[in-house]
Design an enzyme around this catalytic site. Structure first.
Site, PDB file in Angstrom:
ATOM      1  N   LYS A  34      11.837  33.433  -7.944  1.00 34.69           N
ATOM      2  CA  LYS A  34      12.540  32.321  -7.284  1.00 34.69           C
ATOM      3  C   LYS A  34      14.047  32.513  -7.444  1.00 34.69           C
ATOM      4  O   LYS A  34      14.489  33.336  -8.242  1.00 34.69           O
ATOM      5  CB  LYS A  34      12.087  30.992  -7.881  1.00 34.69           C
ATOM      6  N   TYR A 253      46.282  29.992 -16.148  1.00 32.12           N
ATOM      7  CA  TYR A 253      46.402  28.548 -15.875  1.00 32.12           C
ATOM      8  C   TYR A 253      46.447  27.728 -17.154  1.00 32.12           C
ATOM      9  O   TYR A 253      45.693  27.996 -18.106  1.00 32.12           O
ATOM     10  CB  TYR A 253      45.197  28.067 -15.058  1.00 32.12           C
TER      11      TYR A 253
HETATM   12  C1  PLP Z   1       7.050  26.537 -13.393  1.00 30.76           C
HETATM   13  C2  PLP Z   1       7.698  27.754 -13.957  1.00 30.76           C
HETATM   14  N1  PLP Z   1       6.921  28.754 -14.389  1.00 30.76           N
HETATM   15  C3  PLP Z   1       7.456  29.874 -14.917  1.00 30.76           C
HETATM   16  C4  PLP Z   1       8.815  30.047 -15.028  1.00 30.76           C
HETATM   17  C5  PLP Z   1       9.357  31.302 -15.641  1.00 30.76           C
HETATM   18  O1  PLP Z   1       9.884  31.007 -16.903  1.00 30.76           O
HETATM   19  P1  PLP Z   1      10.731  32.078 -17.718  1.00 30.76           P
HETATM   20  O2  PLP Z   1      11.871  32.460 -16.835  1.00 30.76           O
HETATM   21  O3  PLP Z   1      11.208  31.323 -18.912  1.00 30.76           O
HETATM   22  O4  PLP Z   1       9.820  33.205 -18.020  1.00 30.76           O
HETATM   23  C6  PLP Z   1       9.662  29.009 -14.606  1.00 30.76           C
HETATM   24  C7  PLP Z   1      11.103  29.176 -14.757  1.00 30.76           C
HETATM   25  O5  PLP Z   1      11.915  28.327 -14.605  1.00 30.76           O
HETATM   26  C8  PLP Z   1       9.089  27.838 -14.055  1.00 30.76           C
HETATM   27  O6  PLP Z   1       9.845  26.825 -13.625  1.00 30.76           O
END
Ligand code: PLP
Length: 356
Positions: A34, A253
């Site tokens: 994602k 800055y």
């Molecule tokens: C629902 C869900 N599953 C799995 C993951 C993966 O987690 P990680 O990046 O800590 O391995 C995430 C990450 O945000 C998540 O939101």
């Protein structure tokens, strides 16, 4: 076009990390890609993992469709499930798996025939209180929505404190979850990267691998290296100016940093508009000519300034590593008061991604 600021993505590191994290007990490993694969490029990562990856996960349907357009044929799990009825049709057409967390979503799916309905997993809220059905609601759902019995349903949940393996809440969440799954005889998917490494009992049938895949540490206080994980992203830029700054003069800055001695200051072509965190204070390390140099003064939109006094031979166009194999992103995140997830996923679209 000449600015050489780049995020260099290493496909070998992605494959190494996937193999390192994939449970030995035969559980499937879902690569979480994602948010454009946490900033690494979703299609790039999907192609790099290729056939050896069991399944991909994204947050929303819009992130999954381009994977199919790029020829990725793996199962794709949509972690937030459908946002409207049309997402259900898209999921059926594109063979996405929907992780369903509320009755609106179940009602949209009920309107579809068995042959037009996508695969559905159910999200159980075991204490995160973000998404999911209450554990004691699950059995009722199978009665209310009879078609659920005809899907290859997996029960999913998410740990709130997996990055702190000693936290009792992990045991509490898993016990609640496992009880429901065992009662209903359903396979489970709960572990993220941290839980996959530290709580093998939660690996179940599927685990979801995010941050570890990208080579950052999933567990507080333990380095990525200790888990055999390799940085998949190197963020780099070049020196675009060099100045001698006399003792007592300020840099940047707000005149936040004042030279404690006559200093050589290198200006580097990366700033917060590229995703380098504005909250990094003076002292945050970067790597130049194989050595650590501290950031000095505030981070600007397009530039940072570093103190290279005493580093031999620093010149215009020298490469500067902001994070990568020689400087863990976890360390930079610590300086910025945040977590590696935020740093890597916020490298902006102004920074071209290159492959090593
Ligand atoms: C629902 C869900 N599953 C799995 C993951 C993966 O987690 P990680 O990046 O800590 O391995 C995430 C990450 O945000 C998540 O939101």
């Amino acid at each position: 076009m000449s600015r050489s600021t780049r995020a260099i993505i290493d496909p070998d590191a992605l494959r190494t990390n996937y193999r390192q994290l994939k449970p030995a007990n035969g559980a499937g490993a879902i690569a979480v890609i994602k948010a454009d694969a946490y900033g690494h490029g979703a299609v790039f990562v999907a192609r790099a993992l290729g056939a050896e990856c069991d399944c991909f996960a994204v947050a929303i349907c819009e992130e999954a469709v381009p994977l199919r357009a790029a020829g990725i044929v793996h199962p794709v799990l949509i972690l937030e499930g459908p946002h409207d009825a049309e997402d259900c049709n898209i999921a059926a057409r594109e063979n996405f798996i929907l992780m369903v967390h509320n009755r609106y979503q179940l009602n949209w799916l009920s309107k579809l025939s068995d042959t037009k309905r996508p695969r559905v997993w159910l999200k159980v809220d075991t204490g995160m209180h973000r998404l999911g059905f209450a554990p004691d609601e699950i059995a009722t759902l199978f009665e209310e929505y009879q078609w659920l019995k005809r899907t290859e349903c997996v029960l999913a949940s998410h740990f709130a404190c997996a990055d702190e393996p000693q936290d009792d809440f992990n045991t509490h969440q898993f016990a609640r979850f496992n009880e429901v799954a065992e009662t209903l005889g359903l396979p489970i998917c709960m572990a993220n990267s941290a839980a996959t490494l530290t709580q093998p009992m939660s690996q179940g049938m599927w685990c979801r691998l995010g941050i570890g895949l990208y080579g950052a540490s999933p567990v507080n206080g333990v380095s990525a290296e200790e888990y055999g994980l390799v940085a998949a992203m190197q963020l780099k830029a070049q020196v675009i100016a060099l100045h001698n700054v006399a003792r007592g003069e300020s840099v940047g800055y707000g005149r936040d940093w004042v030279a404690p001695r006559d200093s050589v200051i290198a200006t580097v072509g990366i700033g917060y508009a590229d995703g380098y965190p504005r909250h990094c204070p003076s002292g945050t390390p970067v790597i130049i000519r194989g050595q650590r140099a501290p950031l000095v003064g505030r981070v600007s939109m397009d530039m940072i300034t570093i103190d290279v006094t005493g580093i031999e031979g620093v010149a215009l166009q020298d490469d500067v590593e902001l994070w990568g194999a020689r400087l863990p992103v976890d360390e930079v995140a610590g300086w910025a008061g945040t977590i590696s997830y935020e740093l890597i996923s916020r490298v902006s679209s102004r920074v071209p991604r290159d492959s090593r």
